[in-house]
Scaffold this motif. Structure first.
Motif, short mmCIF file in Angstrom:
data_model
loop_
_atom_site.label_atom_id
_atom_site.label_comp_id
_atom_site.label_asym_id
_atom_site.label_seq_id
_atom_site.Cartn_x
_atom_site.Cartn_y
_atom_site.Cartn_z
N MET A 64 0.86 -1.37 0.01
CA MET A 64 0.12 0.00 0.14
C MET A 64 1.05 1.19 -0.02
N VAL A 65 0.29 2.19 -0.51
CA VAL A 65 0.89 3.40 -0.64
C VAL A 65 0.29 4.60 0.35
N MET A 66 1.04 5.48 0.95
CA MET A 66 0.53 6.50 1.86
C MET A 66 -0.13 7.40 0.79
N LYS A 67 -1.22 7.97 1.22
CA LYS A 67 -2.24 8.99 0.44
C LYS A 67 -1.67 10.45 0.80
N PRO A 68 -1.59 11.22 -0.49
CA PRO A 68 -0.97 12.52 -0.28
C PRO A 68 -1.96 13.42 0.57
N GLU A 69 -3.23 13.17 0.59
CA GLU A 69 -4.10 14.36 1.29
C GLU A 69 -3.75 14.58 2.56
N PRO A 70 -3.66 13.50 3.59
CA PRO A 70 -3.54 13.33 5.16
C PRO A 70 -2.29 13.93 5.25
N LEU A 71 -1.47 13.47 4.52
CA LEU A 71 0.35 13.75 4.68
C LEU A 71 0.47 15.29 4.19
N PHE A 72 -0.12 15.94 3.33
CA PHE A 72 -0.33 17.22 3.16
C PHE A 72 -0.50 18.26 4.34
N ALA A 73 -1.99 17.67 4.56
CA ALA A 73 -2.38 18.50 5.57
C ALA A 73 -1.80 18.42 6.97
N ALA A 74 -1.22 17.30 7.30
CA ALA A 74 -0.49 17.16 8.58
C ALA A 74 0.85 18.06 8.52
N ILE A 75 1.57 17.83 7.42
CA ILE A 75 2.83 18.46 7.40
C ILE A 75 2.87 20.13 7.13
N GLU A 76 1.64 20.67 6.49
CA GLU A 76 1.29 21.87 6.36
C GLU A 76 0.87 22.59 7.56
N SER A 77 0.33 21.64 8.48
CA SER A 77 -0.15 22.21 9.60
C SER A 77 0.77 22.69 10.70
N ILE A 78 1.92 22.36 10.16
CA ILE A 78 3.22 22.59 11.43
C ILE A 78 4.29 23.41 10.49
N GLN A 79 4.42 23.19 9.20
CA GLN A 79 5.52 23.74 8.49
C GLN A 79 5.41 25.37 8.52
N THR A 80 6.70 25.81 8.72
CA THR A 80 6.93 27.38 8.75
C THR A 80 8.20 27.52 7.66
N PRO A 81 8.53 28.88 6.97
CA PRO A 81 9.58 28.97 6.46
C PRO A 81 11.12 28.31 6.89
N GLU A 82 11.20 28.35 8.35
CA GLU A 82 12.26 27.69 8.92
C GLU A 82 12.33 26.22 8.79
N SER A 83 11.38 25.82 8.41
CA SER A 83 11.41 24.37 8.64
C SER A 83 12.09 23.24 7.79
N HIS A 84 12.90 22.39 8.12
CA HIS A 84 13.66 21.39 7.40
C HIS A 84 12.94 20.20 7.18
N VAL A 85 12.17 19.72 6.05
CA VAL A 85 11.37 18.47 6.37
C VAL A 85 12.22 17.15 5.76
N ILE A 86 12.24 16.37 6.61
CA ILE A 86 12.99 14.93 6.16
C ILE A 86 12.39 14.01 6.31
N LEU A 87 12.20 13.22 4.93
CA LEU A 87 11.61 11.84 4.69
C LEU A 87 12.37 10.88 5.26
N LEU A 88 12.14 9.78 6.02
CA LEU A 88 12.72 8.70 6.25
C LEU A 88 12.41 7.62 5.42
N THR A 89 13.31 7.08 4.64
CA THR A 89 13.29 6.14 3.55
C THR A 89 14.49 5.12 3.31
#
Ligand code: ADE
Length: 235
Positions: A64-89
Motif C-alpha cells: 500500500m502507498v500513503m495517500k497524499p491528502e492526509p500527509l500534505f495536511a499534516a505537514i502543512e499544519s506545522i510547516q513554517t519557512p524555517e522548517s527542514h522536512v526530512i523523509l525517512l526512507t
C-alpha cells in the motif's frame, strides 16, 4: 541561551516514540528546554469516515502507498519557512555523523516524516520534502525507528545536552574519522583481566599515543573503508 530545537515527527504510530522520548537523554533535553518534541498523526487529518491514510498503488504491485491528502495536511499544519522536512526512507542518502552535525548546527525546526507501507505518494516527496535519509541498507516496517536514530544522533550534539563541561563528543568514533579506542574503568583487575599498564602511567602524551594507535588498529581491522575516506579527505 540557545534557542530550543523544535522537532516534529509525522507518524501514524506516535506511541512508538513514547519510550524513546520519555527516557534518558531525550527526556532531560526536553525538560531543560533545549529541544521541543511534538508528534503529528496524519490520521487526524483524514476527512473520510474510515480515516484512510493508504491506498493501492496505481499501476498495480504489492503493498500500500500513503495517500497524499492526509500527509500534505499534516505537514502543512506545522510547516513554517524555517522548517527542514526530512523523509525517512531506505531510498534516501545514508545517514552519517556529518549529517547529524549539519542538522544540529544549521536548523531550528526539523520535521521528520515517517513512511509506512510501501512508501509515500511521490507528490509528497516532490513538493514537501527537503531531504531523504536512510539509516542503512536494510528495510524497516516503519520510519519511526529510523527517525528515532536520527533524532538521537542530532539532539546529543546540541549545546548543553551532554553537559559535563568537556565535550564527550569530540573524542569519539566518527568525529575523528576513526573508531574509538578501548576504554577501562575500575577495578584495575577483573576476573584476571588487567587494565593496560600505560593507563596508570600518568604520562598523557604516551597515553594519547597508545589510544591513537589502538584507534587506528581497530579501524583498520573493522572499518578499513573509514581509513580510505580519511586519506581522500586529506588530499
Ligand atoms: N524506512 C524503512 N527502512 C528504512 C531505513 N533503512 N532508513 C530509513 N527509513 C526507513
Amino acid at each position: 541561551m540557545n534557542e530550543a530545537l523544535k522537532i516534529d515527527v509525522v507518524t501514524l504510530f506516535p506511541q512508538m516514540l513514547d519510550g524513546f522520548l520519555g527516557e534518558s537523554m531525550m527526556k532531560r533535553a526536553a525538560e531543560a528546554g533545549l529541544v521541543q518534541f511534538r508528534t503529528v498523526n496524519p490520521r487526524d487529518f483524514t476527512t473520510d469516515k474510515h480515516n484512510t491514510t493508504d491506498d493501492r498503488p496505481f499501476g498495480g504491485g504489492p503493498g500500500m502507498v500513503m495517500k497524499p491528502e492526509p500527509l500534505f495536511a499534516a505537514i502543512e499544519s506545522i510547516q513554517t519557512p524555517e522548517s527542514h522536512v526530512i523523509l525517512l526512507t531506505p531510498g534516501g542518502k545514508t545517514f552519517q555523523q556529518a549529517d547529524a552535525r549539519r542538522l544540529a548546527d544549521q536548523h531550528s525546526h526539523l520535521i521528520f516524516v515517517c513512511g509506512h507501507y510501501e512508501g509515500v505518494d511521490e507528490r509528497v516527496r516532490e513538493t514537501l520534502i527537503d531531504e531523504e535519509i536512510s539509516i542503512g541498507d536494510y528495510v524497516l516496517t516503519n520510519g519511526v525507528l529510523a527517525a528515532s536514530v536520527v533524532i538521537d544522533a542530532v539532539v546529543r550534539l546540541r549545546p548543553g545536552v551532554l553537559g559535563g563541561g568537556e565535550m564527550a563528543t569530540e573524542d569519539e568514533s566518527f568525529s575523528s574519522g576513526l573508531l574509538e579506542y578501548p576504554q577501562y574503568t575500575r577495578p584495575p583487575e577483573f576476573r584476571g583481566m588487567k587494565v593496560p599498564e600505560i593507563l596508570f602511567s600518568g604520562n598523557h602524551a604516551k597515553i594519547e599515543e597508545w589510544r591513537r594507535r589502538k584507534s587506528l588498529e581497530r579501524t583498520a581491522e573493522r572499518r578499513p573503508d573509514l581509513l580510505g575516506r580519511r586519506s581522500e579527505e586529506e588530499e
